[in-house]
Design a protein around this motif. Structure first.
Motif: not given
Length: 225
Positions: A25-26, A28-30, A34-38, A43
């Protein structure tokens, strides 16, 4: 049409839907805009060992939201995560999609291609993604994953979307379903049509769904690597 030999044994559908891939996850998030794409649903995926694992069933759940721009973004990311695994090189390569296109351009092209999928089916959607709606660095091996999750279970068209990647292509060659000139990537629309028709015909003969045949080919292709 590609003719698959009788010795392609298909797994049951529960086995296919349970095919689970670990992800980081980490990492990909980076790499996302932005975080809304995750997708928050990722989770909730179970941990097996050090990593969470996402299966086909979970991505199908995320794909139910593709009637909105945000839902299509989440599907794209979920399909990439499921297909990429945890290797940094693979994840970074997939994330180049977001480096070379703006969110608005990705949204527009993804929306157009999935509209074609709903209205005209998988082969025409393949043509769209491979031509006018091409997203740089989103090649057939991964946009067929997007098409598969968006349209396989809900398809009413005669051709359901199925995944075609280098592993499946390797199996097609090994099984003698295609000749030596068949490429390992970059398939034309006509080649994808042949593949989809062959997979569907084999599935029909076995009383199965096309993704069960694709999963069998993928499994065989991995054994040959």
């Amino acid at each position: 049409m590609i003719v698959l030999p009788d010795n392609v044994d298909v797994p049951d559908r529960d086995t296919v839907l349970g095919q689970a891939i670990p992800f980081d996850r980490g990492r990909w998030i980076s790499l996302l805009p932005d975080s809304t794409w995750w997708p928050a649903a990722l989770d909730e995926c179970p941990h097996i060992g050090r990593r969470p694992r996402v299966d086909r069933r979970a991505v199908f759940g995320i794909a139910r939201q593709t009637d909105t721009v945000q839902g299509r973004r989440l599907l794209l990311v979920a399909a990439l995560v499921w297909g990429a695994g945890t290797k940094a090189q693979s994840v970074n390569r997939r994330a180049r999609i977001f480096e070379h296109s703006s969110p608005a351009d990705i949204d527009a092209r993804l929306g157009e291609a999935l509209d074609v999928l709903r209205e005209r089916g998988a082969v025409d959607a393949y043509r769209a993604f491979n031509n006018d709606q091409r997203i740089p660095f989103l090649g057939p091996a991964f946009f067929t994953k997007v098409l598969y999750f968006a349209g396989h279970d809900s398809a009413t068209a005669p051709r359901r979307a199925v995944i075609l990647d280098s592993v499946v292509s390797r199996a097609l060659k090994a099984k003698g379903a295609v000749d030596a000139t068949w490429p390992e990537n970059g398939w034309t629309t006509d080649q994808y049509r042949q593949y989809v028709d062959g997979v569907q015909e084999h599935a029909r003969a076995r009383g199965a769904l096309p993704d069960q045949v694709e999963a069998a080919l993928f499994s065989h292709g991995r054994q040959l690597a």
